[in-house]
Motif scaffolding. Sequence first.
Motif, PDB file in Angstrom:
ATOM      1  N   MET A 114       0.843  -1.180   0.000  1.00 53.54           N
ATOM      2  CA  MET A 114       0.000   0.000   0.000  1.00 53.54           C
ATOM      3  C   MET A 114       0.876   1.226   0.000  1.00 53.54           C
ATOM      4  N   ALA A 115       0.543   2.175  -0.845  1.00 48.75           N
ATOM      5  CA  ALA A 115       1.530   3.228  -0.966  1.00 48.75           C
ATOM      6  C   ALA A 115       1.026   4.438  -1.724  1.00 48.75           C
ATOM      7  N   VAL A 116       1.463   5.575  -1.272  1.00 49.25           N
ATOM      8  CA  VAL A 116       1.462   6.773  -2.103  1.00 49.25           C
ATOM      9  C   VAL A 116       2.872   7.318  -1.972  1.00 49.25           C
ATOM     10  N   TYR A 117       3.682   7.089  -2.997  1.00 50.63           N
ATOM     11  CA  TYR A 117       5.091   7.449  -2.899  1.00 50.63           C
ATOM     12  C   TYR A 117       5.322   8.915  -3.225  1.00 50.63           C
ATOM     13  N   THR A 118       4.466   9.450  -4.068  1.00 55.09           N
ATOM     14  CA  THR A 118       4.670  10.814  -4.541  1.00 55.09           C
ATOM     15  C   THR A 118       3.487  11.681  -4.144  1.00 55.09           C
ATOM     16  N   ASP A 119       3.812  12.834  -3.621  1.00 51.83           N
ATOM     17  CA  ASP A 119       2.806  13.783  -3.189  1.00 51.83           C
ATOM     18  C   ASP A 119       2.369  14.629  -4.386  1.00 51.83           C
ATOM     19  N   VAL A 120       1.077  14.797  -4.544  1.00 53.33           N
ATOM     20  CA  VAL A 120       0.563  15.657  -5.617  1.00 53.33           C
ATOM     21  C   VAL A 120      -0.251  16.773  -4.975  1.00 53.33           C
ATOM     22  N   ALA A 121       0.112  18.010  -5.256  1.00 55.77           N
ATOM     23  CA  ALA A 121      -0.626  19.144  -4.694  1.00 55.77           C
ATOM     24  C   ALA A 121      -1.931  19.320  -5.463  1.00 55.77           C
ATOM     25  N   PRO A 122      -3.005  19.670  -4.747  1.00 54.36           N
ATOM     26  CA  PRO A 122      -4.295  19.844  -5.424  1.00 54.36           C
ATOM     27  C   PRO A 122      -4.230  20.822  -6.598  1.00 54.36           C
ATOM     28  N   ALA A 123      -3.495  21.923  -6.431  1.00 57.05           N
ATOM     29  CA  ALA A 123      -3.432  22.909  -7.517  1.00 57.05           C
ATOM     30  C   ALA A 123      -2.728  22.307  -8.737  1.00 57.05           C
ATOM     31  N   GLU A 124      -1.716  21.487  -8.460  1.00 61.69           N
ATOM     32  CA  GLU A 124      -0.983  20.807  -9.528  1.00 61.69           C
ATOM     33  C   GLU A 124      -1.922  19.847 -10.270  1.00 61.69           C
ATOM     34  N   LEU A 125      -2.754  19.159  -9.500  1.00 68.36           N
ATOM     35  CA  LEU A 125      -3.707  18.234 -10.114  1.00 68.36           C
ATOM     36  C   LEU A 125      -4.722  18.983 -10.963  1.00 68.36           C
ATOM     37  N   GLU A 126      -5.194  20.123 -10.459  1.00 64.88           N
ATOM     38  CA  GLU A 126      -6.189  20.871 -11.238  1.00 64.88           C
ATOM     39  C   GLU A 126      -5.598  21.344 -12.560  1.00 64.88           C
ATOM     40  N   ALA A 127      -4.345  21.775 -12.523  1.00 70.28           N
ATOM     41  CA  ALA A 127      -3.685  22.183 -13.774  1.00 70.28           C
ATOM     42  C   ALA A 127      -3.567  20.984 -14.715  1.00 70.28           C
ATOM     43  N   PHE A 128      -3.203  19.847 -14.150  1.00 69.63           N
ATOM     44  CA  PHE A 128      -3.065  18.611 -14.925  1.00 69.63           C
ATOM     45  C   PHE A 128      -4.401  18.231 -15.566  1.00 69.63           C
ATOM     46  N   LEU A 129      -5.466  18.327 -14.782  1.00 67.85           N
ATOM     47  CA  LEU A 129      -6.792  17.935 -15.277  1.00 67.85           C
ATOM     48  C   LEU A 129      -7.280  18.834 -16.404  1.00 67.85           C
ATOM     49  N   SER A 130      -6.767  20.060 -16.452  1.00 67.45           N
ATOM     50  CA  SER A 130      -7.215  20.962 -17.512  1.00 67.45           C
ATOM     51  C   SER A 130      -6.805  20.422 -18.876  1.00 67.45           C
ATOM     52  N   GLY A 131      -5.864  19.477 -18.908  1.00 61.01           N
ATOM     53  CA  GLY A 131      -5.482  18.841 -20.169  1.00 61.01           C
ATOM     54  C   GLY A 131      -6.462  17.765 -20.612  1.00 61.01           C
ATOM     55  N   TYR A 132      -7.423  17.449 -19.751  1.00 58.62           N
ATOM     56  CA  TYR A 132      -8.401  16.395 -20.052  1.00 58.62           C
ATOM     57  C   TYR A 132      -9.798  16.996 -20.169  1.00 58.62           C
ATOM     58  N   ASP A 133     -10.626  16.323 -20.921  1.00 61.68           N
ATOM     59  CA  ASP A 133     -12.015  16.758 -21.048  1.00 61.68           C
ATOM     60  C   ASP A 133     -12.882  15.876 -20.146  1.00 61.68           C
ATOM     61  N   ILE A 134     -12.636  15.946 -18.834  1.00 59.02           N
ATOM     62  CA  ILE A 134     -13.363  15.057 -17.920  1.00 59.02           C
ATOM     63  C   ILE A 134     -14.026  15.839 -16.791  1.00 59.02           C
ATOM     64  N   GLY A 135     -14.345  17.104 -17.041  1.00 59.45           N
ATOM     65  CA  GLY A 135     -15.040  17.884 -16.019  1.00 59.45           C
ATOM     66  C   GLY A 135     -14.077  18.484 -15.013  1.00 59.45           C
ATOM     67  N   THR A 136     -14.639  19.038 -13.949  1.00 55.45           N
ATOM     68  CA  THR A 136     -13.790  19.690 -12.951  1.00 55.45           C
ATOM     69  C   THR A 136     -13.699  18.832 -11.691  1.00 55.45           C
ATOM     70  N   LEU A 137     -12.615  19.025 -10.997  1.00 57.05           N
ATOM     71  CA  LEU A 137     -12.272  18.210  -9.832  1.00 57.05           C
ATOM     72  C   LEU A 137     -13.269  18.423  -8.691  1.00 57.05           C
ATOM     73  N   THR A 138     -13.761  17.329  -8.121  1.00 53.54           N
ATOM     74  CA  THR A 138     -14.613  17.455  -6.934  1.00 53.54           C
ATOM     75  C   THR A 138     -14.023  16.729  -5.728  1.00 53.54           C
ATOM     76  N   SER A 139     -13.073  15.842  -5.952  1.00 52.89           N
ATOM     77  CA  SER A 139     -12.535  15.094  -4.822  1.00 52.89           C
ATOM     78  C   SER A 139     -11.244  14.408  -5.254  1.00 52.89           C
ATOM     79  N   PHE A 140     -10.362  14.149  -4.296  1.00 55.53           N
ATOM     80  CA  PHE A 140      -9.014  13.710  -4.633  1.00 55.53           C
ATOM     81  C   PHE A 140      -8.400  13.047  -3.404  1.00 55.53           C
ATOM     82  N   HIS A 141      -8.183  11.754  -3.475  1.00 57.29           N
ATOM     83  CA  HIS A 141      -7.635  11.033  -2.322  1.00 57.29           C
ATOM     84  C   HIS A 141      -6.580  10.032  -2.765  1.00 57.29           C
ATOM     85  N   GLY A 142      -5.433  10.074  -2.114  1.00 56.74           N
ATOM     86  CA  GLY A 142      -4.437   9.033  -2.343  1.00 56.74           C
ATOM     87  C   GLY A 142      -4.979   7.716  -1.834  1.00 56.74           C
ATOM     88  N   ILE A 143      -4.784   6.632  -2.587  1.00 53.48           N
ATOM     89  CA  ILE A 143      -5.280   5.356  -2.095  1.00 53.48           C
ATOM     90  C   ILE A 143      -4.133   4.419  -1.789  1.00 53.48           C
TER      91      ILE A 143
END
Lengths: 321, 321
Positions: A1-30
């Motif tokens: 079980m692991a999350v080795y790399t930390d992703v900042a929410p703002a970084e994720l939102e910028a990343f998601l802007s490259g996709y056509d999958i709507g806007t972020l509503t939730s984000f959890h490392g599993i």
Amino acid sequence: MAVYTDVAPAELEAFLSGYDIGTLTSFHGIAEGVENSNFLVQTTRGSYILTLYEKRVNRDDLPFFIGLMEHLAARGLSCPQPVAQRSGAVLSEIAGRPAAMVTFLPGVSVRRPTAEHCAELGRGLAQLHLAGADFAMRRANNLSVAGWRPLFVAADGQADDVAPGLADAIAAELATLEANWPQGLPAGVIHADLFPDNAFFLDEKLSGIIDFYFACTDFLAYDVAVCLNAWCFEPDGSYNVTKGRALLSGYEAVRPLSGAEKAALPRLARGAALRFLLTRLVDWLNVPEGALVRPKDPLEYLKKLRFHQAVDSAQDYGLAA
Amino acid sequence: MAVYTDVAPAELEAFLSGYDIGTLTSFHGIAEGVENSNFLVQTTRGSYILTLYEKRVNRDDLPFFIGLMEHLAARGLSCPQPVAQRSGAVLSEIAGRPAAMVTFLPGVSVRRPTAEHCAELGRGLAQLHLAGADFAMRRANNLSVAGWRPLFVAADGQADDVAPGLADAIAAELATLEANWPQGLPAGVIHADLFPDNAFFLDEKLSGIIDFYFACTDFLAYDVAVCLNAWCFEPDGSYNVTKGRALLSGYEAVRPLSGAEKAALPRLARGAALRFLLTRLVDWLNVPEGALVRPKDPLEYLKKLRFHQAVDSAQDYGLAA
């Protein structure tokens, strides 16, 4: 079980802007995946898994893994489906890691599979093999017979620290399999790591297969042998022939095994047991300080290997005569 | 980030049968929560968080925490809402741990709050204080002034190993605050740990407040002081008075601070900085081998403490005169 790399929410939102999958509503490392970092990403459109590929995954292999998931999903197999960016690319990068977004699969894995689960799994495995038949890319199985001696060398004479006599047992089995490994069996895409934690069920039906990061091109029957090892033994190390029969019958209902495959099954099962014995042994001997992951017991696979060594024919696994 | 306790899917399904929330469709450990193990549970009815309370949480405090979330949610605050079992109980047990199921809150936390986030947070904090006003249970704040000297003692003379002179700096501040801690301020339920990772936002609006496991009964303005520390400093240690003004204005738009609270704010802010300096120091000095969690830097709070020591009045935090 692991999350080795930390992703900042703002970084994720910028990343998601490259996709056509709507806007972020939730984000959890599993807390899943030993090799990679995984995040459950929910948007106004749906649920996705974002995987960051950590250093144990060879970047050159990523097009194979991602192409395979696309190929299998397009043929109706329930597996994570890579999501393309607006640019059309499926492989991206975030937090300095190669990354891909795939669809989220509902379902729950089982710890103690029943015979019904094994039958479902057998059918699903055969469907995977058929769906993969026309996949054009190839990837050698670097954890098949040619890869085992290097692992044994990597254990560096310390096998007997884990269990007295283990080094001799491995050396003998390795020599036998190297000299007698099956040849010329039907080959194609195999999952190569289809353990119960990589299969999801809903209402006792197989709902999805995940984690294609050991997938490669090899004998299809070797994948069956891996699954017999992974699904059909009880916690006390005994082989459950009812589960084996269910798995093999399920498989053969979709893709019948050839005579050569049946004849090779005991040897392939020995090989699969040795493969997991060796990788677990190396992991066991190389636990990094502060490790997030407790290594799995290699000796579980020594027990399984002993069973396979005593098998006479595929009928002993429950295969219909 | 942590999942300390493993829960088998079959065990979870048995556990869920005690609830009227549909059947399990998905189950993932999430890498959040330092004190507890958290799982995202999806059913045919919706999404929930299952929390297993690990040993750092006192079982006797659980009725307070759970009762508080029920109370606040019933008054319209967006916080996790405990889900009752068919029996009516909200506190249960799984895998040998006390456990509770709460509703899943959408939203994403921010790492670098803007002034707008701070204004939202200030309003939300005041709403929490008002909603908690008629909550009948009480829980002493064991991390307020009376709890700091025991923490300093627990650091066991090793503070100077972290930074030369740190022990003297703490000793002097501790003596000052013990002799001059505010008294008689308006008190009630406080969150006591409302850091940015415990607040969710959607479309720049506060969508939820989570993690009530430090909540207690204390001066309401102390909670404001915690938030000034947690939300209004920049990564370089400087205080951002625009953010402070936004937070305080947001708060006062819902619940105006009294004259006594305003006058006490600098001292409360020093206390809050010392509290996090001390708990981080103790965690820093006591990292268990193989720890899953990297401790946070205690010296971040020494910098903040230095700022507060130089403050003349609440106006320096951006409070409207």
